[in-house]
Design an enzyme around this catalytic site. Sequence first.
Site, PDB file in Angstrom:
ATOM      1  CB  THR A  14      -5.912  -9.768 120.331  1.00 44.43           C
ATOM      2  OG1 THR A  14      -5.004  -9.498 121.414  1.00 44.43           O
ATOM      3  CG2 THR A  14      -6.976 -10.717 120.859  1.00 44.43           C
ATOM      4  CB  ILE A  23      10.010  -8.153 118.771  1.00 49.26           C
ATOM      5  CG1 ILE A  23      11.079  -7.153 118.347  1.00 49.26           C
ATOM      6  CG2 ILE A  23      10.396  -9.576 118.382  1.00 49.26           C
ATOM      7  CD1 ILE A  23      12.410  -7.377 119.019  1.00 49.26           C
ATOM      8  N   GLY A  28      -4.624  -3.664 118.113  1.00 54.45           N
ATOM      9  CA  GLY A  28      -3.260  -4.110 117.809  1.00 54.45           C
ATOM     10  C   GLY A  28      -3.255  -5.112 116.669  1.00 54.45           C
ATOM     11  NE  ARG A  64      -3.838  -0.090 120.691  1.00 58.86           N
ATOM     12  CZ  ARG A  64      -4.036  -1.396 120.852  1.00 58.86           C
ATOM     13  NH1 ARG A  64      -5.252  -1.883 120.948  1.00 58.86           N
ATOM     14  NH2 ARG A  64      -3.006  -2.233 120.886  1.00 58.86           N
ATOM     15  CB  SER A  65     -11.295   4.357 116.472  1.00 58.47           C
ATOM     16  OG  SER A  65     -12.193   5.417 116.316  1.00 58.47           O
ATOM     17  CG  ASP A  77      -3.244  -9.112 124.376  1.00 64.93           C
ATOM     18  OD1 ASP A  77      -2.090  -9.135 123.936  1.00 64.93           O
ATOM     19  OD2 ASP A  77      -3.825  -8.069 124.718  1.00 64.93           O
ATOM     20  NE  ARG A 117      25.321 -11.240 132.874  1.00 71.28           N
ATOM     21  CZ  ARG A 117      25.610 -10.419 131.876  1.00 71.28           C
ATOM     22  NH1 ARG A 117      24.833 -10.348 130.823  1.00 71.28           N
ATOM     23  NH2 ARG A 117      26.697  -9.675 131.933  1.00 71.28           N
ATOM     24  CG  ASP A 138     -10.929  -6.662 125.221  1.00 74.48           C
ATOM     25  OD1 ASP A 138     -10.162  -5.955 124.527  1.00 74.48           O
ATOM     26  OD2 ASP A 138     -10.726  -6.889 126.417  1.00 74.48           O
ATOM     27  CE  LYS A 171      27.769 -24.805 133.945  1.00 74.94           C
ATOM     28  NZ  LYS A 171      28.168 -24.879 135.358  1.00 74.94           N
ATOM     29  CG  HIS A 172      20.212 -20.969 132.019  1.00 76.93           C
ATOM     30  ND1 HIS A 172      20.928 -21.874 131.276  1.00 76.93           N
ATOM     31  CD2 HIS A 172      18.938 -21.432 132.047  1.00 76.93           C
ATOM     32  CE1 HIS A 172      20.109 -22.817 130.866  1.00 76.93           C
ATOM     33  NE2 HIS A 172      18.900 -22.579 131.315  1.00 76.93           N
ATOM     34  CG  ASP A 202      -7.576 -10.461 125.780  1.00 73.81           C
ATOM     35  OD1 ASP A 202      -7.950 -10.836 124.663  1.00 73.81           O
ATOM     36  OD2 ASP A 202      -7.420  -9.259 126.063  1.00 73.81           O
ATOM     37  CD  GLU A 233       1.717  -5.529 128.126  1.00 77.48           C
ATOM     38  OE1 GLU A 233       2.341  -4.480 127.928  1.00 77.48           O
ATOM     39  OE2 GLU A 233       0.854  -5.967 127.338  1.00 77.48           O
ATOM     40  NE  ARG A 284      -4.973  -4.315 125.877  1.00 76.39           N
ATOM     41  CZ  ARG A 284      -4.921  -3.247 125.096  1.00 76.39           C
ATOM     42  NH1 ARG A 284      -4.871  -2.064 125.615  1.00 76.39           N
ATOM     43  NH2 ARG A 284      -4.920  -3.375 123.796  1.00 76.39           N
ATOM     44  CB  VAL A 317     -11.687 -10.531 100.170  1.00 78.62           C
ATOM     45  CG1 VAL A 317     -11.723 -10.240  98.670  1.00 78.62           C
ATOM     46  CG2 VAL A 317     -11.514  -9.246 100.981  1.00 78.62           C
TER      47      VAL A 317
HETATM   48  O1  F6P Z   1      -3.677  -5.980 122.665  1.00 84.95           O
HETATM   49  C1  F6P Z   1      -2.507  -6.294 122.029  1.00 84.95           C
HETATM   50  C2  F6P Z   1      -1.353  -5.598 122.654  1.00 84.95           C
HETATM   51  O2  F6P Z   1      -0.204  -5.966 121.926  1.00 84.95           O
HETATM   52  C3  F6P Z   1      -1.155  -5.826 124.150  1.00 84.95           C
HETATM   53  O3  F6P Z   1      -0.536  -7.054 124.414  1.00 84.95           O
HETATM   54  C4  F6P Z   1      -0.326  -4.632 124.526  1.00 84.95           C
HETATM   55  O4  F6P Z   1      -0.466  -4.304 125.879  1.00 84.95           O
HETATM   56  C5  F6P Z   1      -0.898  -3.562 123.669  1.00 84.95           C
HETATM   57  O5  F6P Z   1      -1.466  -4.195 122.545  1.00 84.95           O
HETATM   58  C6  F6P Z   1       0.106  -2.530 123.186  1.00 84.95           C
HETATM   59  O6  F6P Z   1      -0.571  -1.604 122.409  1.00 84.95           O
HETATM   60  P1  F6P Z   1       0.121  -0.483 121.516  1.00 84.95           P
HETATM   61  O7  F6P Z   1       0.759  -1.166 120.353  1.00 84.95           O
HETATM   62  O8  F6P Z   1      -1.016   0.383 121.097  1.00 84.95           O
HETATM   63  O9  F6P Z   1       1.133   0.177 122.377  1.00 84.95           O
END
Ligand code: F6P
Length: 321
Positions: free
Chosen positions: A127, A252, A13, A74-75, A129, A164, A105, A216-217, A131, A224, A173, A26
């Site tokens: 990344t 985003i 990503g 992503r290969s 994340d 609300r 990773d 109020k909220h 992580d 995710e 992830r 570079v």
């Molecule tokens: O690893 C980065 C990440 O943005 C994660 O947070 C997310 O789960 C995943 O990539 C989404 O991957 P893709 O853009 O391939 O759907």
Amino acid sequence: MSKPRIAVLTSGGDAPGMNAAVRAVVRTAIVNGAEAVAVHHGFEGLLDGDFSPMQLGSVGGVLDRGGTFIGTSRSERMFSEEGLGLAVERLAQHRVTGLVVIGGDGSYRAAEELDMRGVKVIGIPGTIDNDIAATDTTIGFDTAQNTICDATSKVRDTASSHERTFIIEVMGRHCGMLALYSGLAAGADCILVPEIPWALEDICESIRQGVERGKKHSIIVMAEGAGHAFGVAEDLTGMCGHKVRAVVLGHIQRGGAPSAFDRTLGSRMGAAAVDALLAGESGKAVCLKNADMELATLAECYSHHHEMKQHIYDLAMVLAR
Ligand code: F6P
């Protein structure tokens, strides 16, 4: 004697600040008497032989741009014996003496396979994340947090106008770091992460107590990996007796201009990766540890994810009252 030739690629990503890292690789390489080469579209481009020589000017105007201007992928092919053999061949064809892999990773696993096949390789953690336990933070995490905070402020305007509850689902992830830290920074009333069990009844009770105190909220930041925001919103609407809406921020969070922090981090990590290669290091990744650049093995980086910072979670919950 021929000059060292350093190649750089971005993988997985995209993350804001990757361009700063490519620029630093570079320019540091060239200033230190090496040649620099970009590999386009990550490991897929490596396998396809998509290389281009880089000059000092090739990385002009990229520092403040989001995404990765050399492309990423992503290969799957890099996880086969055939793909790995081809990658080693391509690097030899292009006379690459050292490779910098900027990614998460999954990218490190492929990088380690290359190291085991004799390729000199150094990783850079890129990344959103955050992580990877070996580094205090990763390129892109800070910008993503800012994006989440900005989105949360906007959602909060609507939440308080309509009285609300909103659930904001963020990326990460399997790791709750992004939800945890952006939840704290955004003043979330509740943070749901995969590492800490949660129950609808408890969320509903905390919303109810908030309303009783005159709130109020309510804003819930949810990773995710902790569940699906739309389903949770529906369940909570039934339980709490008022409208609960969900917002999934999605990609985003990955885009946009990098923060000053991520530009600085990318610049420092890119330079440190070249220094490491020129010093003969391989099979390691550059990490930020207590404000300094250090090296950790690639295996350490992909096998240990950050543990949940319970004290940060507890703090966020205290401050949410
Ligand atoms: O690893 C980065 C990440 O943005 C994660 O947070 C997310 O789960 C995943 O990539 C989404 O991957 P893709 O853009 O391939 O759907």
